[in-house]
Structures are given as C-alpha cells and as structure tokens.
Write a protein that holds these residues in place. Sequence first.
Motif, short mmCIF file in Angstrom:
data_model
loop_
_atom_site.label_atom_id
_atom_site.label_comp_id
_atom_site.label_asym_id
_atom_site.label_seq_id
_atom_site.Cartn_x
_atom_site.Cartn_y
_atom_site.Cartn_z
N VAL A 85 3.13 -117.55 43.58
CA VAL A 85 3.32 -116.83 44.59
C VAL A 85 3.94 -115.46 44.33
O VAL A 85 5.20 -115.39 43.70
CB VAL A 85 4.29 -117.69 45.60
CG1 VAL A 85 4.45 -116.73 46.95
CG2 VAL A 85 3.47 -118.82 46.10
N PRO A 86 3.48 -114.13 44.80
CA PRO A 86 4.03 -113.03 44.49
C PRO A 86 5.35 -112.86 45.29
O PRO A 86 5.62 -113.39 46.27
CB PRO A 86 3.09 -112.07 45.09
CG PRO A 86 1.87 -112.72 45.34
CD PRO A 86 2.19 -114.20 45.48
N VAL A 87 6.13 -112.32 44.27
CA VAL A 87 7.60 -112.05 44.85
C VAL A 87 7.96 -110.76 44.79
O VAL A 87 7.50 -110.06 43.78
CB VAL A 87 8.61 -113.06 44.17
CG1 VAL A 87 8.51 -114.09 44.66
CG2 VAL A 87 8.79 -112.81 42.61
N ALA A 88 8.88 -109.98 45.51
CA ALA A 88 9.43 -108.55 45.21
C ALA A 88 10.70 -108.73 44.73
O ALA A 88 11.56 -109.23 44.92
CB ALA A 88 9.53 -107.85 46.80
N GLU A 89 10.68 -107.73 43.63
CA GLU A 89 11.98 -107.72 42.83
C GLU A 89 13.12 -107.43 43.70
O GLU A 89 14.20 -107.77 43.48
CB GLU A 89 11.77 -106.51 41.88
CG GLU A 89 13.01 -106.24 40.80
CD GLU A 89 12.69 -105.40 39.86
OE1 GLU A 89 13.86 -104.88 39.32
OE2 GLU A 89 11.69 -105.05 39.49
N LYS A 90 12.96 -106.45 44.69
CA LYS A 90 14.23 -106.20 45.70
C LYS A 90 14.79 -107.30 46.38
O LYS A 90 16.09 -107.29 46.21
CB LYS A 90 13.45 -105.15 46.81
CG LYS A 90 14.50 -104.88 47.74
CD LYS A 90 13.95 -103.89 48.88
CE LYS A 90 14.90 -103.76 50.01
NZ LYS A 90 14.03 -102.94 50.98
N GLU A 91 14.10 -108.41 46.71
CA GLU A 91 14.74 -109.38 47.28
C GLU A 91 15.12 -110.48 46.30
O GLU A 91 15.86 -111.30 46.46
CB GLU A 91 13.67 -110.06 48.49
CG GLU A 91 13.64 -109.42 49.53
CD GLU A 91 12.52 -108.15 49.62
OE1 GLU A 91 12.63 -107.29 50.40
OE2 GLU A 91 11.61 -108.01 48.47
N LEU A 92 14.36 -110.54 45.12
CA LEU A 92 14.59 -111.80 44.17
C LEU A 92 15.88 -111.55 43.27
O LEU A 92 16.71 -112.13 42.92
CB LEU A 92 13.26 -111.99 43.22
CG LEU A 92 13.68 -112.86 42.31
CD1 LEU A 92 14.07 -114.13 42.55
CD2 LEU A 92 12.16 -113.24 41.26
N SER A 93 15.54 -109.92 43.01
CA SER A 93 16.97 -109.54 42.06
C SER A 93 18.30 -110.14 42.31
O SER A 93 19.18 -110.66 41.59
CB SER A 93 16.81 -108.34 41.84
OG SER A 93 17.73 -107.67 41.05
N PRO A 94 18.71 -109.90 43.76
CA PRO A 94 20.09 -110.30 43.98
C PRO A 94 20.69 -112.11 43.94
O PRO A 94 21.69 -112.29 43.64
CB PRO A 94 20.10 -109.80 45.56
CG PRO A 94 19.19 -108.87 45.89
CD PRO A 94 18.11 -109.07 44.80
N LEU A 95 19.42 -112.52 43.74
CA LEU A 95 19.84 -114.15 43.64
C LEU A 95 19.92 -114.45 42.31
O LEU A 95 20.48 -115.70 41.87
CB LEU A 95 18.54 -114.94 44.29
CG LEU A 95 18.15 -114.61 45.76
CD1 LEU A 95 16.97 -115.74 46.15
CD2 LEU A 95 19.44 -114.84 46.54
N LEU A 96 19.53 -113.58 41.15
CA LEU A 96 19.59 -113.97 39.88
C LEU A 96 20.71 -113.43 39.11
O LEU A 96 21.01 -112.30 39.28
CB LEU A 96 18.26 -113.52 39.21
CG LEU A 96 16.96 -113.91 39.82
CD1 LEU A 96 15.83 -113.30 38.99
CD2 LEU A 96 16.83 -115.30 39.50
#
Length: 178
Positions: free
Chosen positions: A39-50
């Motif tokens: 599933v494609p993910v946007a870095e903008k939304e994923l980055s804060p979770l990592l």
Amino acid sequence: MTRRSFRTAAPLALCALALLAAGCVGGREYAMPKELCGVPVAEKELSPLLPDGKKLDVAGDSLVTSANLCGVSVDDHPAVDIQVEKVEKFYDPMDASEAFRFTNREKSADLPFEGAGATGDKHVMITARCDAPEAGHLVVNIGVGEKAEKDVDRRRSDLEAFARAFVPSVKKEMGCTA
C-alpha cells in the motif's frame, strides 16, 4: 589551576562535550519506504510515527489480501503495526467491545471517507465503507511502539493524520468502490 593547565584543559573539555553531544544527536540513517506491505504511503504522514535510527524493516504480506498484518521496525524495535481486514459487518470503533484497544479513546471527527474512527494514545481504529464484492467494510488498526513520539497530544495527532491518509490508499488497493 594554573593558567597553562587551564589553556590545555579548556580545549580538551570542549572536545569532550562536542563528542558527547554528537553521540546524543541521533537522526535517521534509513530511507523512508514508499509503500507498506503493498500500500503506497506518503512520507509526510508516516515520518512522524517513526523514531530515529539506523535500520528500518517492513515485515508482513501484502495488506490487500483478506486479512493481514504489516509491521515496521526501526533498529529491531517495533515502530508501527498495521492490521487491515475486509469484513461484512460494521465494527464501531467507539463500541464497548473495542475499548480494549485504546487508552483515552476519542471519536474521530470529519473523516474524509464514509466510516467511523477512534484514536487513542497509541492506537487508531477506522472502519470504512468498502462495497467490494466480498465485503462491505474495511477495518484498519494502526498502532505505534514504545519509541513513538513522547508528547501524547502530538502522537495522537500524528496517528490520526497517518490514518486519514493511509485508509484511502488501502481502500483503493483493495478494490473498494465506496
């Protein structure tokens, strides 16, 4: 301390502080994934979770099959876990039977798709309308690990932002018509 020993000690102390600070800075040495288990993910939304770290691993089968798990770890520590399931029944994230998933559960408002959601301190659950031939709904559960953002309000906001962006991608990949 004599003037001579101060001149020698000061630069050494400064170097020691610089080395200590450099070791504490952290940072990300890994590349951000473009997709999570199909599933494609946007870095903008994923980055804060990592969290910061050296190595990122994504484990799990494609989320676009009937029911699957996908896990993201950073330096062998769980960072983000995602479960996606096509179901016939609507599962209300605010129902008492779903309370076990959450700490400080609050209803998600104004989702950009038909469905219902709830956000807790480390977990989001979304049930979205799907209208696929084999299922009428899609349930997406997203959780974060112990190394997640320490500020609870910010972490909750980041989780909800990721879910709002991720669920439409999941729906598209799973062939949902609604």
